[in-house]
Scaffold this motif. Structure first.
Motif, PDB file in Angstrom:
ATOM      1  N   ILE A 152       0.837  -1.190   0.000  1.00  0.00           N
ATOM      2  CA  ILE A 152       0.000   0.000   0.000  1.00  0.00           C
ATOM      3  C   ILE A 152       0.878   1.250   0.000  1.00  0.00           C
ATOM      4  O   ILE A 152       1.890   1.313   0.707  1.00  0.00           O
ATOM      5  CB  ILE A 152      -0.924   0.012   1.231  1.00  0.00           C
ATOM      6  CG1 ILE A 152      -1.768  -1.269   1.270  1.00  0.00           C
ATOM      7  CG2 ILE A 152      -1.819   1.249   1.237  1.00  0.00           C
ATOM      8  CD1 ILE A 152      -2.538  -1.448   2.565  1.00  0.00           C
ATOM      9  N   ALA A 153       0.492   2.250  -0.792  1.00  0.00           N
ATOM     10  CA  ALA A 153       1.233   3.509  -0.857  1.00  0.00           C
ATOM     11  C   ALA A 153       0.930   4.358   0.370  1.00  0.00           C
ATOM     12  O   ALA A 153      -0.225   4.519   0.758  1.00  0.00           O
ATOM     13  CB  ALA A 153       0.855   4.267  -2.126  1.00  0.00           C
ATOM     14  N   GLU A 154       1.977   4.936   0.954  1.00  0.00           N
ATOM     15  CA  GLU A 154       1.809   5.817   2.109  1.00  0.00           C
ATOM     16  C   GLU A 154       1.793   7.289   1.715  1.00  0.00           C
ATOM     17  O   GLU A 154       1.611   8.152   2.580  1.00  0.00           O
ATOM     18  CB  GLU A 154       2.928   5.571   3.118  1.00  0.00           C
ATOM     19  CG  GLU A 154       2.845   4.225   3.810  1.00  0.00           C
ATOM     20  CD  GLU A 154       3.794   4.113   4.982  1.00  0.00           C
ATOM     21  OE1 GLU A 154       3.333   3.783   6.078  1.00  0.00           O
ATOM     22  OE2 GLU A 154       5.008   4.362   4.798  1.00  0.00           O
ATOM     23  N   CYS A 155       1.987   7.592   0.433  1.00  0.00           N
ATOM     24  CA  CYS A 155       1.929   8.972  -0.039  1.00  0.00           C
ATOM     25  C   CYS A 155       1.626   8.961  -1.532  1.00  0.00           C
ATOM     26  O   CYS A 155       1.696   7.919  -2.184  1.00  0.00           O
ATOM     27  CB  CYS A 155       3.259   9.707   0.219  1.00  0.00           C
ATOM     28  SG  CYS A 155       4.650   9.055  -0.736  1.00  0.00           S
ATOM     29  N   ASP A 156       1.261  10.110  -2.071  1.00  0.00           N
ATOM     30  CA  ASP A 156       1.152  10.255  -3.517  1.00  0.00           C
ATOM     31  C   ASP A 156       2.556  10.179  -4.114  1.00  0.00           C
ATOM     32  O   ASP A 156       3.509  10.717  -3.534  1.00  0.00           O
ATOM     33  CB  ASP A 156       0.528  11.600  -3.886  1.00  0.00           C
ATOM     34  CG  ASP A 156      -0.929  11.709  -3.484  1.00  0.00           C
ATOM     35  OD1 ASP A 156      -1.481  10.736  -2.931  1.00  0.00           O
ATOM     36  OD2 ASP A 156      -1.522  12.782  -3.713  1.00  0.00           O
ATOM     37  N   GLY A 157       2.694   9.556  -5.252  1.00  0.00           N
ATOM     38  CA  GLY A 157       4.008   9.496  -5.861  1.00  0.00           C
ATOM     39  C   GLY A 157       4.042   8.609  -7.091  1.00  0.00           C
ATOM     40  O   GLY A 157       3.012   8.105  -7.561  1.00  0.00           O
ATOM     41  N   LEU A 158       5.243   8.416  -7.596  1.00  0.00           N
ATOM     42  CA  LEU A 158       5.477   7.618  -8.796  1.00  0.00           C
ATOM     43  C   LEU A 158       6.037   6.263  -8.392  1.00  0.00           C
ATOM     44  O   LEU A 158       7.050   6.185  -7.702  1.00  0.00           O
ATOM     45  CB  LEU A 158       6.460   8.334  -9.724  1.00  0.00           C
ATOM     46  CG  LEU A 158       6.777   7.608 -11.032  1.00  0.00           C
ATOM     47  CD1 LEU A 158       5.623   7.767 -12.017  1.00  0.00           C
ATOM     48  CD2 LEU A 158       8.071   8.139 -11.647  1.00  0.00           C
ATOM     49  N   LEU A 159       5.387   5.195  -8.828  1.00  0.00           N
ATOM     50  CA  LEU A 159       5.845   3.849  -8.509  1.00  0.00           C
ATOM     51  C   LEU A 159       6.890   3.392  -9.516  1.00  0.00           C
ATOM     52  O   LEU A 159       6.664   3.429 -10.729  1.00  0.00           O
ATOM     53  CB  LEU A 159       4.667   2.875  -8.514  1.00  0.00           C
ATOM     54  CG  LEU A 159       5.012   1.427  -8.141  1.00  0.00           C
ATOM     55  CD1 LEU A 159       5.453   1.334  -6.688  1.00  0.00           C
ATOM     56  CD2 LEU A 159       3.831   0.512  -8.409  1.00  0.00           C
ATOM     57  N   LYS A 160       8.026   2.967  -8.999  1.00  0.00           N
ATOM     58  CA  LYS A 160       9.104   2.424  -9.828  1.00  0.00           C
ATOM     59  C   LYS A 160       9.296   0.953  -9.456  1.00  0.00           C
ATOM     60  O   LYS A 160       9.391   0.605  -8.284  1.00  0.00           O
ATOM     61  CB  LYS A 160      10.413   3.192  -9.601  1.00  0.00           C
ATOM     62  CG  LYS A 160      10.324   4.681  -9.868  1.00  0.00           C
ATOM     63  CD  LYS A 160      10.093   4.982 -11.342  1.00  0.00           C
ATOM     64  CE  LYS A 160      11.279   4.602 -12.206  1.00  0.00           C
ATOM     65  NZ  LYS A 160      11.057   4.990 -13.630  1.00  0.00           N
ATOM     66  N   ILE A 161       9.351   0.106 -10.466  1.00  0.00           N
ATOM     67  CA  ILE A 161       9.454  -1.335 -10.264  1.00  0.00           C
ATOM     68  C   ILE A 161      10.676  -1.869 -10.988  1.00  0.00           C
ATOM     69  O   ILE A 161      10.889  -1.560 -12.166  1.00  0.00           O
ATOM     70  CB  ILE A 161       8.192  -2.065 -10.775  1.00  0.00           C
ATOM     71  CG1 ILE A 161       6.929  -1.499 -10.125  1.00  0.00           C
ATOM     72  CG2 ILE A 161       8.297  -3.568 -10.520  1.00  0.00           C
ATOM     73  CD1 ILE A 161       5.638  -2.035 -10.729  1.00  0.00           C
ATOM     74  N   ASP A 162      11.465  -2.674 -10.294  1.00  0.00           N
ATOM     75  CA  ASP A 162      12.575  -3.376 -10.945  1.00  0.00           C
ATOM     76  C   ASP A 162      11.977  -4.601 -11.638  1.00  0.00           C
ATOM     77  O   ASP A 162      11.786  -5.655 -11.025  1.00  0.00           O
ATOM     78  CB  ASP A 162      13.622  -3.793  -9.907  1.00  0.00           C
ATOM     79  CG  ASP A 162      14.882  -4.352 -10.538  1.00  0.00           C
ATOM     80  OD1 ASP A 162      14.764  -5.113 -11.523  1.00  0.00           O
ATOM     81  OD2 ASP A 162      15.985  -4.042 -10.053  1.00  0.00           O
ATOM     82  N   SER A 163      11.645  -4.459 -12.910  1.00  0.00           N
ATOM     83  CA  SER A 163      10.887  -5.486 -13.625  1.00  0.00           C
ATOM     84  C   SER A 163      11.663  -6.795 -13.742  1.00  0.00           C
ATOM     85  O   SER A 163      11.065  -7.881 -13.731  1.00  0.00           O
ATOM     86  CB  SER A 163      10.484  -4.982 -15.011  1.00  0.00           C
ATOM     87  OG  SER A 163      11.622  -4.619 -15.768  1.00  0.00           O
ATOM     88  N   GLU A 164      12.981  -6.727 -13.853  1.00  0.00           N
ATOM     89  CA  GLU A 164      13.770  -7.940 -14.003  1.00  0.00           C
ATOM     90  C   GLU A 164      13.722  -8.781 -12.730  1.00  0.00           C
ATOM     91  O   GLU A 164      13.541 -10.005 -12.770  1.00  0.00           O
ATOM     92  CB  GLU A 164      15.221  -7.583 -14.337  1.00  0.00           C
ATOM     93  CG  GLU A 164      16.142  -8.789 -14.450  1.00  0.00           C
ATOM     94  CD  GLU A 164      15.656  -9.858 -15.419  1.00  0.00           C
ATOM     95  OE1 GLU A 164      15.798 -11.057 -15.085  1.00  0.00           O
ATOM     96  OE2 GLU A 164      15.124  -9.499 -16.496  1.00  0.00           O
TER      97      GLU A 164
END
Length: 345
Positions: A95-107
Motif C-alpha cells: 500500500i502507498a503511504e503517499c502520492d508518488g510515482l511507482l518504480k518497479i525493478d521489472s527484471e
C-alpha cells in the motif's frame, strides 16, 4: 501439515483461512488460520466444500503460506510503502503511504514470478499512485512451501527492494505561451488553464507566465525571464510542429544545456520536446504540442508524474514509451488504469 476428514477434526487447529464465496453477496474467510474446530463448525465447513481439511503440524523444513507471504513482502517493502494490516487467505498487499510515482525493478520481479510456487502481482511501472492505494499483492501458491526455496529467492533478489515510491516534488513552473495568434489577441489563450489544472493535481503551480510571438528571439527572452523569476521547471506551449512559424524547439535548444529529444513515440504527443538546464539537469524544460490543449490524455500525462518525482529522463526512456504509447481514445477515460503508458518488458 496433516490431512483429515472434516467430521474427524473437532478440536484440531486450522492451518489456513477457509473461504466462503456467495455470488454477489460474500467472498472472504469464514474461519481464520488458528481457529480450533468445534462440532457446530462441521456443517459450515462441509457447506463450503471442505470434506477434508489440513491441520497444521510444525515442520522445520516447511514454511506456512502466511510466513512466506511476509518473506515476499520483505523483498518489496521500501520507504513510503507499507503492508495490509492482515494476511488474508495467505495474501499480503502493498500500500502507498503517499502520492508518488511507482518504480518497479521489472527484471527482479520477473525472477520471483518465474521461480515457481510464488507470485507478486502489481500495477505497471511508472504508475502515478495515490496515498492509500493498493499497488501489489503477493502470496505463495501452496499452503506450505520449503523454507529453502524462500531463502533461495531472497538470495536471488538481493537486499535492494523491488519497489520504490518516489514522492512528487512541488515545482515552481515558468510557463511560456507562444504564437502570434495569442500574442496579438486574435484568439483566447485556452492552453494555459489546461497546464495549470494538470500541475495543480500534483501540487505544483505556475509562478511566472510570459506570452511570446513566433519570433524565436522573443521566445528565448521569455524563457530567460521565467527562469530569472525563480522557475525550476519551464513549459513552453505552442509552436512545436513543422510549420515555418513554429520556432519553439529552436528557442528551447538555445536556452537548454541538454536536449534529450524532439519527438516521442506517443500519440497524442509525437511533437513533444524535453530538455534540461543546469550542470546536473536540475531544471526540466518541456515543449508541449497543441494536442495537450484539446486531448484528454497525451504525452504530457505520461511525462509529468515522472518529472515531478525527480526523474531525469534519457532518450532511451522516451524511446521505450512506444509500446503502450498509443491512446485508445476510449469513450470513458479511465487513465491511468489503462494500457496508455504501459511499457513492454
Amino acid at each position: 501439515m496433516k490431512l483429515m476428514r472434516t467430521e474427524d477434526a473437532v478440536g484440531q487447529m486450522l492451518c489456513q483461512d477457509i473461504t466462503r464465496i456467495i455470488k454477489d453477496v460474500e467472498k472472504g474467510p469464514v474461519f481464520r488460520k488458528g481457529h480450533v474446530i468445534r462440532e457446530e463448525d462441521i456443517p459450515v465447513l462441509l457447506s463450503v466444500g471442505k470434506d477434508h481439511i489440513y491441520i497444521w503440524e510444525e515442520d522445520d523444513e516447511m514454511m506456512h503460506e502466511n510466513d512466506a507471504a511476509q518473506v515476499l513482502y520483505d523483498l518489496c517493502r521500501n520507504d513510503n510503502l507499507t503492508r495490509s494490516e492482515d494476511i488474508k487467505e495467505g495474501k499480503l498487499e502493498l500500500i502507498a503511504e503517499c502520492d508518488g510515482l511507482l518504480k518497479i525493478d521489472s527484471e527482479r520481479l520477473f525472477r520471483v514470478n518465474n521461480y515457481g510456487q510464488m507470485m507478486i502481482a502489481s500495477v505497471h511501472n511508472n504508475f502515478p499512485v495515490k496515498k492509500g492505494q493498493h499497488i501489489a499483492g503477493m502470496r505463495v501458491i501452496p499452503l506450505a512451501i520449503e523454507r529453502s526455496k524462500m531463502e533461495d529467492i531472497k538470495a536471488q533478489v538481493g537486499d535492494e527492494p523491488i519497489f520504490r515510491l518516489l514522492p512528487y516534488q512541488k515545482k515552481k513552473v515558468g510557463l511560456v505561451t507562444t504564437g502570434n495568434e495569442v500574442y496579438y489577441g486574435r484568439i483566447q489563450d485556452t492552453f494555459t488553464p489546461v497546464i495549470e489544472q494538470k500541475l495543480k493535481a500534483f501540487g505544483s503551480e505556475v509562478v511566472a507566465h510570459e506570452i511570446s510571438s513566433d519570433d524565436p528571439e522573443m521566445v528565448i527572452d521569455c524563457i530567460r525571464k521565467v527562469l530569472a523569476a525563480g522557475a525550476d521547471m519551464v513549459i513552453c506551449t505552442g509552436g512545436m510542429s513543422v510549420d515555418p512559424d513554429d520556432k519553439t524547439p529552436y528557442a528551447l535548444s538555445h536556452t537548454a544545456d541538454n536536449v534529450v529529444t524532439y519527438g516521442a513515440p506517443v500519440l497524442p504527443g509525437a511533437m513533444f520536446m524535453l530538455a534540461y538546464k543546469g550542470e546536473n539537469n536540475e531544471i526540466p524544460m518541456l515543449g508541449l504540442p497543441g494536442c495537450v490543449m484539446h486531448e484528454k490524455r497525451t504525452i504530457f500525462d505520461l511525462m509529468l508524474p515522472r518529472i515531478l518525482a525527480g526523474e531525469v529522463l534519457t532518450g532511451e526512456d522516451i524511446a521505450r514509451l512506444g509500446m503502450g504509447g498509443y491512446c485508445m481514445h476510449c469513450k470513458t477515460c479511465i487513465f491511468p488504469n489503462c494500457s496508455f503508458g504501459v511499457q513492454g518488458a
